[in-house]
Design a protein around this motif. Structure first.
Motif, PDB file in Angstrom:
ATOM      1  N   MET A  51       0.818  -1.198   0.000  1.00 10.68           N
ATOM      2  CA  MET A  51       0.000   0.000   0.000  1.00 10.68           C
ATOM      3  C   MET A  51       0.861   1.261   0.000  1.00 10.68           C
ATOM      4  N   ARG A  52       2.168   1.125  -0.299  1.00 11.49           N
ATOM      5  CA  ARG A  52       3.005   2.292  -0.242  1.00 11.49           C
ATOM      6  C   ARG A  52       4.086   2.253  -1.294  1.00 11.49           C
ATOM      7  N   ALA A  53       4.616   3.428  -1.642  1.00 16.38           N
ATOM      8  CA  ALA A  53       5.819   3.513  -2.461  1.00 16.38           C
ATOM      9  C   ALA A  53       6.947   3.882  -1.521  1.00 16.38           C
ATOM     10  N   ARG A  54       8.094   3.240  -1.700  1.00 19.70           N
ATOM     11  CA  ARG A  54       9.172   3.494  -0.766  1.00 19.70           C
ATOM     12  C   ARG A  54      10.513   3.386  -1.456  1.00 19.70           C
ATOM     13  N   THR A  55      11.514   4.007  -0.858  1.00 18.79           N
ATOM     14  CA  THR A  55      12.894   3.865  -1.275  1.00 18.79           C
ATOM     15  C   THR A  55      13.655   3.320  -0.095  1.00 18.79           C
ATOM     16  N   GLY A 111       0.483  -2.937  -4.031  1.00 18.28           N
ATOM     17  CA  GLY A 111       1.514  -1.916  -3.911  1.00 18.28           C
ATOM     18  C   GLY A 111       1.551  -0.995  -5.117  1.00 18.28           C
ATOM     19  N   PRO A 112       2.655  -0.282  -5.297  1.00 18.18           N
ATOM     20  CA  PRO A 112       2.791   0.639  -6.426  1.00 18.18           C
ATOM     21  C   PRO A 112       2.673  -0.083  -7.758  1.00 18.18           C
ATOM     22  N   THR A 113       2.271   0.640  -8.787  1.00 20.82           N
ATOM     23  CA  THR A 113       2.083   0.026 -10.106  1.00 20.82           C
ATOM     24  C   THR A 113       3.395  -0.287 -10.804  1.00 20.82           C
ATOM     25  N   ALA A 114       4.503   0.265 -10.345  1.00 24.53           N
ATOM     26  CA  ALA A 114       5.765   0.088 -11.058  1.00 24.53           C
ATOM     27  C   ALA A 114       6.802  -0.696 -10.271  1.00 24.53           C
ATOM     28  N   ILE A 115       6.464  -1.130  -9.048  1.00 27.55           N
ATOM     29  CA  ILE A 115       7.434  -1.794  -8.170  1.00 27.55           C
ATOM     30  C   ILE A 115       6.925  -3.168  -7.772  1.00 27.55           C
TER      31      ILE A 115
END
Length: 237
Positions: free
Chosen positions: A1-5, A172-176
């Motif tokens: 549910m999140r984008a993270r680095t 999660g994110p659409t690209a990760i």
């Protein structure tokens, strides 16, 4: 549910096996490996090596590839097989859902108190207790629903010669790609710290099509169904 680095720490620690309907089995060490070789550990009766032998290649079914983190390039395809889809990636730690001492706003800077899929009594999942996997949200790259993957579907997660059965529990994110719950990481001997833990690579996720654990929060049910589907997967691929 999140984008993270994240800068992931190297995976370490001993595997903590979740309670399951089928006992965890230890495979014998390879011949000539000596007494210091660590045995394979897996839930059910299908070994990591048997599953990995069936996912050595990739019939790409995604329209593109995914990144493992925001700062990396897109190199991870979603692959198709008879009865399953799979990918090989890293593992970021998802600590979302019900608040516990391990997963909360203090321990996880990205914490959210909800998950995409809920328990049988409509509560968020508990990342610290339930092994679950995060799938990328539907996009033009790949739509998990069109591939027969649904919330509560069974996933065989393989790392360092270990197999852990989990459920599809969050998006999660659409690209990760490459994320699983605190409990999944713990069971596989991966550092589950949501901020500094995870595995940089070497994690295989096999998602069985048209499967669904009921209730989603029952890990023993996931192991029972997962073992059955894993055996079918090995036999049919």
């Amino acid at each position: 549910m999140r984008a993270r680095t994240l800068t992931l720490a190297a995976a370490a620690g001993a595997a903590l096996l979740s309670a399951a309907a089928l006992p965890a089995l230890a495979a014998p060490a390879p011949a000539g490996s000596g007494t210091h070789a660590a045995p394979a550990v897996y839930e059910g009766s299908v070994s990591a090596s048997a599953l990995l032998a069936k996912v050595s290649g990739c019939n790409q079914i995604s329209n593109g590839k995914y990144r493992t983190d925001e700062e990396t390039s897109a190199t991870i395809p979603v692959c198709g097989a008879n009865g399953a889809v799979f990918w090989k990636a890293d593992m970021d730690i998802d600590c979302d859902g019900q608040v516990t001492s391990e997963c909360n706003g203090d321990t996880d800077p990205w914490f959210q108190d909800d998950t995409a899929f809920h328990t049988s009594d409509d509560q968020p999942l508990t990342a610290a207790r339930l092994p679950y996997v995060v799938v990328p949200s539907a996009s033009s790259t790949w739509n998990y629903q069109n591939a027969g993957i649904k919330g509560g579907g069974v996933v065989a997660v393989i790392y360092n010669n270990k197999v852990e059965y989990a459920v599809v529990g969050d998006t999660g994110p659409t690209a990760i790609i490459g994320e699983a719950s605190y409990a999944t990481a713990s069971a596989l001997g991966i550092d589950p710290d949501p901020e500094t833990g995870g595995a940089e690579s070497g994690v295989t996720y096999i998602l069985f099509k048209n499967s669904q654990v009921s209730p989603i929060e029952s890990h023993s049910a996931a192991v029972t169904l997962g073992n059955q589907l894993a055996q079918q997967f090995v036999n049919n691929n």
